[in-house]
Design an enzyme around this catalytic site. Structure first.
Site, mmCIF file in Angstrom:
data_model
loop_
_atom_site.group_PDB
_atom_site.id
_atom_site.type_symbol
_atom_site.label_atom_id
_atom_site.label_comp_id
_atom_site.label_asym_id
_atom_site.label_seq_id
_atom_site.Cartn_x
_atom_site.Cartn_y
_atom_site.Cartn_z
ATOM 1 N N GLY A 18 -16.968 -0.416 3.931
ATOM 2 C CA GLY A 18 -16.491 0.721 4.696
ATOM 3 C C GLY A 18 -15.876 1.758 3.788
ATOM 4 O O GLY A 18 -15.931 1.644 2.559
ATOM 5 N N ALA A 20 -12.832 2.360 3.212
ATOM 6 C CA ALA A 20 -11.634 1.933 2.494
ATOM 7 C C ALA A 20 -11.905 0.825 1.503
ATOM 8 O O ALA A 20 -11.100 0.600 0.589
ATOM 9 C CB ALA A 20 -10.565 1.477 3.490
ATOM 10 N N LYS A 36 -10.233 -8.245 2.816
ATOM 11 C CA LYS A 36 -10.568 -6.823 2.701
ATOM 12 C C LYS A 36 -10.084 -6.347 1.344
ATOM 13 O O LYS A 36 -8.883 -6.194 1.103
ATOM 14 C CB LYS A 36 -9.924 -6.001 3.810
ATOM 15 N N ASP A 130 -5.949 3.814 13.679
ATOM 16 C CA ASP A 130 -7.405 3.900 13.542
ATOM 17 C C ASP A 130 -8.083 2.960 14.540
ATOM 18 O O ASP A 130 -8.947 2.177 14.188
ATOM 19 C CB ASP A 130 -7.826 3.565 12.113
#
Length: 414
Positions: A18, A20, A36, A130
């Site tokens: 993504g 980020a 992540k 978000d």
């Protein structure tokens, strides 16, 4: 290829990419996890790393059945990572891509779950910032809920806040996903809990309709609609549900419900939605979107955004492991007041019953012209018929008709 993340975790397989960073399927001391791994340019930002450490306590303390728990935050050399629970299922974007829209009962049950998760986060002082279908995960291994829905969990807490450092965005920039941004963010105000409610109401609208209420076209046009336009009604849903959506999409943050209130109100509506099929509505046409884009001032392309591509950033096995084809975050300047005021049309892109033309569209204008022609022709026919009737009545009198012949004849007016 496996790689070590800190001293306690191993990342085995990429699940998605993504704006980020990259999501990995990993392994930790207590079993499988989702990791992540943020982008290297973020990891090299000392200010961001400092904020990352400051957020540690709040993120690690956020525990709720509808929140993907953060187990650990890793800062190790160039690695900056969030270690999270692994949810075995899929994300809501993938579900939407497959089904386009959901039955109202399932949609409301999913959004009620997310609202409950947000209520816990807001009580702990954490704003998500978000909320969108990509960040809602569906637990496929648990029991089914109302309308056959799977339990929903909200993920990626803290990521938007970490990226949105003052040095990166200043007061003239916006970080977020255009379709779901609350108007106060567009106007440059600090994001508070109400921005999550606005975004979640947008998600609910999208689950019901198959498209967002203010989306479509250039990100600048989308941002302007959030500020200047009112949401267009969705045909076919109960008024109680519609009024709830309208209240949570209010331009004034104080007018929106709190997350706990929204979750409770949605669950109250579930019995009346049982068995209702998905809505049969058409997405608004792109004609006005294109015209609105043409009227926007020239501007450099936003950072990492594509307004026409869709895709998911999965956090779970089973989702597409390829790169995301929609980087949903955008960093762009806050529109000036005259730009925000310049494009108001009053009502946002208008959904309509399947097959019906959109008001103001070429189809609608053509249909209106056809109706005018039909009405005009009908008027001519009526006038002609009136003239013939009058002539016949006068001719009958002239021909010596008796009162018995004419007493039942009504006068014909043009």
């Amino acid at each position: 290829m496996a790689r070590k993340i800190g001293s306690r975790y191993t990342a085995h397989q990429i699940l998605g990419r993504g704006s980020a960073g990259t999501v990995w399927l990993g392994e930790g001391p207590e079993g499988p996890v989702a990791i992540k791994l943020l982008r290297e340019d973020l990891a090299s930002d000392e200010e961001l790393v400092g904020r990352f450490v400051q957020e540690r306590t709040a993120l690690l303390g956020l525990e709720h059945p509808n929140v993907v728990s953060v187990r650990d935050l890793v800062v190790d050399g160039n690695d900056l990572a969030l270690v999270m629970d692994l949810v075995r299922g899929t994300d809501l974007r993938t579900r939407l891509d497959r089904d386009r829209r959901l039955a109202p009962e399932a949609a409301v049950a999913i959004v009620a779950d997310v609202a409950d998760g947000l209520a816990a986060a807001h009580a702990a002082g954490v704003v998500h910032r978000d909320v969108k279908p990509e960040n809602v995960l569906l637990d496929m291994q648990g029991p089914l809920g109302p309308g056959g829905s799977h339990r929903a969990l909200l993920t990626d807490f803290g990521v938007a806040k970490l990226i949105d450092t003052p040095r990166r965005t200043r007061a003239t920039k916006i970080i977020g996903t255009p379709d779901y941004l609350a108007p106060e963010i567009v106007e440059g105000l600090p994001p508070r809990a109400a921005v999550d409610i606005y975004a979640l109401a947008t998600v609910l609208y999208e689950l019901l309709a198959g498209f967002t209420p203010f989306g479509g076209g250039h990100p600048g046009a989308v941002l302007r609609r959030h500020v200047t336009e009112t949401v267009a009604p969705l045909p076919g849903i109960p008024d109680e549900l519609w009024q709830l959506i309208v209240q949570c999409l209010a331009k004034a943050p104080a007018s929106r419900l709190r997350a706990s209130e929204l979750g409770a109100r949605l669950r109250e509506l579930l019995p009346m939605l049982a068995g209702m099929p998905p809505l049969d509505v058409d997405e608004p046409d792109a004609e006005e979107d294109e015209a609105e884009e043409a009227a926007l001032p020239a501007e450099p392309a936003p950072h990492s955004v594509s307004p026409v591509r869709r895709g998911a950033v999965p956090l779970v096995p089973g989702a597409k492991p390829a790169d995301s084809n929609r980087d949903t975050h955008t960093s762009m300047r806050v529109p000036a007041p005259d730009e925000l005021a310049g494009g108001a049309r009053g009502t946002a892109r208008v959904p309509r019953a399947a097959g019906a033309p959109r008001p103001g569209s070429a189809r609608n204008r053509a249909a209106t012209r056809r109706r005018r022609v039909v009405v005009s022709v009908a008027a001519v026919v009526l006038v002609a018929a009136a003239g013939v009737g009058t002539w016949a009545a006068v001719s009958g009198d002239d021909a010596g008709a008796t009162p018995q012949d004419t007493k039942n004849s009504a006068p014909v007016s043009p």
